[in-house]
Scaffold this motif. Structure first.
Motif, PDB file in Angstrom:
ATOM      1  N   LEU A   1       3.198   5.497  -2.506  1.00  0.00           N
ATOM      2  CA  LEU A   1       4.894   6.225  -3.718  1.00  0.00           C
ATOM      3  C   LEU A   1       3.991   6.421  -5.002  1.00  0.00           C
ATOM      4  O   LEU A   1       4.651   7.824  -5.494  1.00  0.00           O
ATOM      5  N   LYS A   2       3.872   6.029  -5.491  1.00  0.00           N
ATOM      6  CA  LYS A   2       3.783   5.802  -7.044  1.00  0.00           C
ATOM      7  C   LYS A   2       2.308   6.690  -7.642  1.00  0.00           C
ATOM      8  O   LYS A   2       3.146   7.606  -8.527  1.00  0.00           O
ATOM      9  N   SER A   3       2.294   7.380  -7.173  1.00  0.00           N
ATOM     10  CA  SER A   3       1.005   7.958  -6.860  1.00  0.00           C
ATOM     11  C   SER A   3       1.190   9.373  -6.457  1.00  0.00           C
ATOM     12  O   SER A   3       0.392  10.396  -6.960  1.00  0.00           O
ATOM     13  N   ALA A   4       2.103   9.958  -5.782  1.00  0.00           N
ATOM     14  CA  ALA A   4       2.968  11.042  -5.063  1.00  0.00           C
ATOM     15  C   ALA A   4       3.357  11.918  -6.393  1.00  0.00           C
ATOM     16  O   ALA A   4       3.923  11.517  -7.252  1.00  0.00           O
ATOM     17  N   SER A   5       3.321  12.988  -5.793  1.00  0.00           N
ATOM     18  CA  SER A   5       4.129  13.679  -7.320  1.00  0.00           C
ATOM     19  C   SER A   5       5.502  13.529  -6.408  1.00  0.00           C
ATOM     20  O   SER A   5       5.787  13.405  -5.397  1.00  0.00           O
ATOM     21  N   ASP A   6       6.473  14.770  -7.789  1.00  0.00           N
ATOM     22  CA  ASP A   6       7.825  14.203  -7.377  1.00  0.00           C
ATOM     23  C   ASP A   6       8.309  15.407  -6.409  1.00  0.00           C
ATOM     24  O   ASP A   6       8.821  14.908  -5.538  1.00  0.00           O
ATOM     25  N   ASP A   7       7.501  16.337  -5.676  1.00  0.00           N
ATOM     26  CA  ASP A   7       7.634  16.570  -4.817  1.00  0.00           C
ATOM     27  C   ASP A   7       7.048  16.110  -3.404  1.00  0.00           C
ATOM     28  O   ASP A   7       7.866  16.192  -2.792  1.00  0.00           O
TER      29      ASP A   7
ATOM     30  N   GLN B   1       0.903  -1.683   0.507  1.00  0.00           N
ATOM     31  CA  GLN B   1       0.048  -0.353  -0.225  1.00  0.00           C
ATOM     32  C   GLN B   1       0.834   1.142   0.018  1.00  0.00           C
ATOM     33  O   GLN B   1       0.753   2.328  -1.193  1.00  0.00           O
ATOM     34  N   LYS B   2       2.140   1.135   0.673  1.00  0.00           N
ATOM     35  CA  LYS B   2       2.598   2.282   0.476  1.00  0.00           C
ATOM     36  C   LYS B   2       3.148   2.659  -0.499  1.00  0.00           C
ATOM     37  O   LYS B   2       3.298   3.598  -1.237  1.00  0.00           O
ATOM     38  N   LEU B   3       3.741   1.334  -1.116  1.00  0.00           N
ATOM     39  CA  LEU B   3       4.165   2.027  -2.633  1.00  0.00           C
ATOM     40  C   LEU B   3       3.556   1.668  -3.303  1.00  0.00           C
ATOM     41  O   LEU B   3       4.041   3.122  -4.879  1.00  0.00           O
ATOM     42  N   ASP B   4       2.093   1.765  -3.542  1.00  0.00           N
ATOM     43  CA  ASP B   4       0.947   2.550  -3.806  1.00  0.00           C
ATOM     44  C   ASP B   4       0.830   4.366  -4.412  1.00  0.00           C
ATOM     45  O   ASP B   4       0.375   4.961  -5.141  1.00  0.00           O
TER      46      ASP B   4
ATOM     47  N   TRP C   1       6.994  12.965  -3.107  1.00  0.00           N
ATOM     48  CA  TRP C   1       7.102  11.701  -2.301  1.00  0.00           C
ATOM     49  C   TRP C   1       8.751  11.557  -1.417  1.00  0.00           C
ATOM     50  O   TRP C   1       8.145  10.243  -0.718  1.00  0.00           O
ATOM     51  N   LYS C   2       8.923  12.598  -1.180  1.00  0.00           N
ATOM     52  CA  LYS C   2      10.161  12.678  -0.113  1.00  0.00           C
ATOM     53  C   LYS C   2       9.878  12.620   1.153  1.00  0.00           C
ATOM     54  O   LYS C   2      10.465  11.464   2.222  1.00  0.00           O
ATOM     55  N   ASP C   3       9.071  12.846   1.490  1.00  0.00           N
ATOM     56  CA  ASP C   3       7.858  12.700   2.489  1.00  0.00           C
ATOM     57  C   ASP C   3       7.814  11.393   2.521  1.00  0.00           C
ATOM     58  O   ASP C   3       7.519  10.965   3.915  1.00  0.00           O
ATOM     59  N   LEU C   4       7.154  10.958   2.021  1.00  0.00           N
ATOM     60  CA  LEU C   4       6.193   9.202   2.553  1.00  0.00           C
ATOM     61  C   LEU C   4       7.633   8.742   2.567  1.00  0.00           C
ATOM     62  O   LEU C   4       7.703   6.916   2.686  1.00  0.00           O
ATOM     63  N   LYS C   5       8.964   9.100   2.310  1.00  0.00           N
ATOM     64  CA  LYS C   5       9.581   7.764   2.187  1.00  0.00           C
ATOM     65  C   LYS C   5      10.192   7.637   3.463  1.00  0.00           C
ATOM     66  O   LYS C   5      10.522   5.706   3.584  1.00  0.00           O
ATOM     67  N   THR C   6      10.565   7.806   4.786  1.00  0.00           N
ATOM     68  CA  THR C   6      10.220   7.820   6.245  1.00  0.00           C
ATOM     69  C   THR C   6       9.945   6.593   6.345  1.00  0.00           C
ATOM     70  O   THR C   6      10.379   5.500   6.811  1.00  0.00           O
ATOM     71  N   GLY C   7       8.070   6.961   6.364  1.00  0.00           N
ATOM     72  CA  GLY C   7       7.325   5.719   6.399  1.00  0.00           C
ATOM     73  C   GLY C   7       7.714   4.520   5.825  1.00  0.00           C
ATOM     74  O   GLY C   7       7.431   3.251   6.504  1.00  0.00           O
TER      75      GLY C   7
END
Length: 96
Positions: free
Chosen positions: A62-68, A57-60, A70-76
Motif C-alpha cells: 500500500l505504501k509503495s502504491a500510487s495514489d490511483d 506485507q500488504k501495508l508495505d 492504492w484503492k485497488d489494494l484496499k479490499t485485499g
C-alpha cells in the motif's frame, strides 16, 4: 492536509501495532502455561504471526502504491486485517 491514503496507512499501522502487542501478551501467557497447553498456544501464536506478516506485507504494498492504485489494494488489505483480527479474538478467548 493528510490524504485519504495516508490516513488509511496510519490507521492500519496503528491497528497492526496494537495487535502485535496483544500477540506478545498471548505469548507471555503461553510461556507460563502448563506444558500440555503450551504446544497448542504456540501453534496459535505462530499462525497469528504468519497472518500478521501477510498484513505487514500488504501495508508495505500500500505504501509503495500510487495514489490511483492504492484503492485497488484496499479490499485485499481489509480482508487480511479482518482475518487477523478474527483469529486474534479467537485465540484470546482460548487463552483464558
Amino acid at each position: 492536509m493528510m490524504s485519504e491514503k495516508e490516513a488509511y496507512e496510519k490507521k492500519l499501522q496503528a491497528q497492526l501495532d496494537e495487535w502485535n502487542s496483544e500477540i506478545d501478551k498471548l505469548k507471555a501467557k503461553a510461556d507460563k502455561a502448563e506444558a500440555d497447553a503450551q504446544l497448542e498456544y504456540y501453534q496459535q501464536i505462530d499462525a497469528l504471526r504468519e497472518k500478521q506478516e501477510k498484513s505487514n506485507q500488504k501495508l508495505d504494498e500500500l505504501k509503495s502504491a500510487s495514489d490511483d492504485a492504492w484503492k485497488d489494494l484496499k479490499t485485499g488489505i481489509d480482508s487480511a486485517l479482518d482475518s487477523l483480527g478474527r483469529s486474534l479474538e479467537s485465540a484470546k478467548s482460548r487463552f483464558k
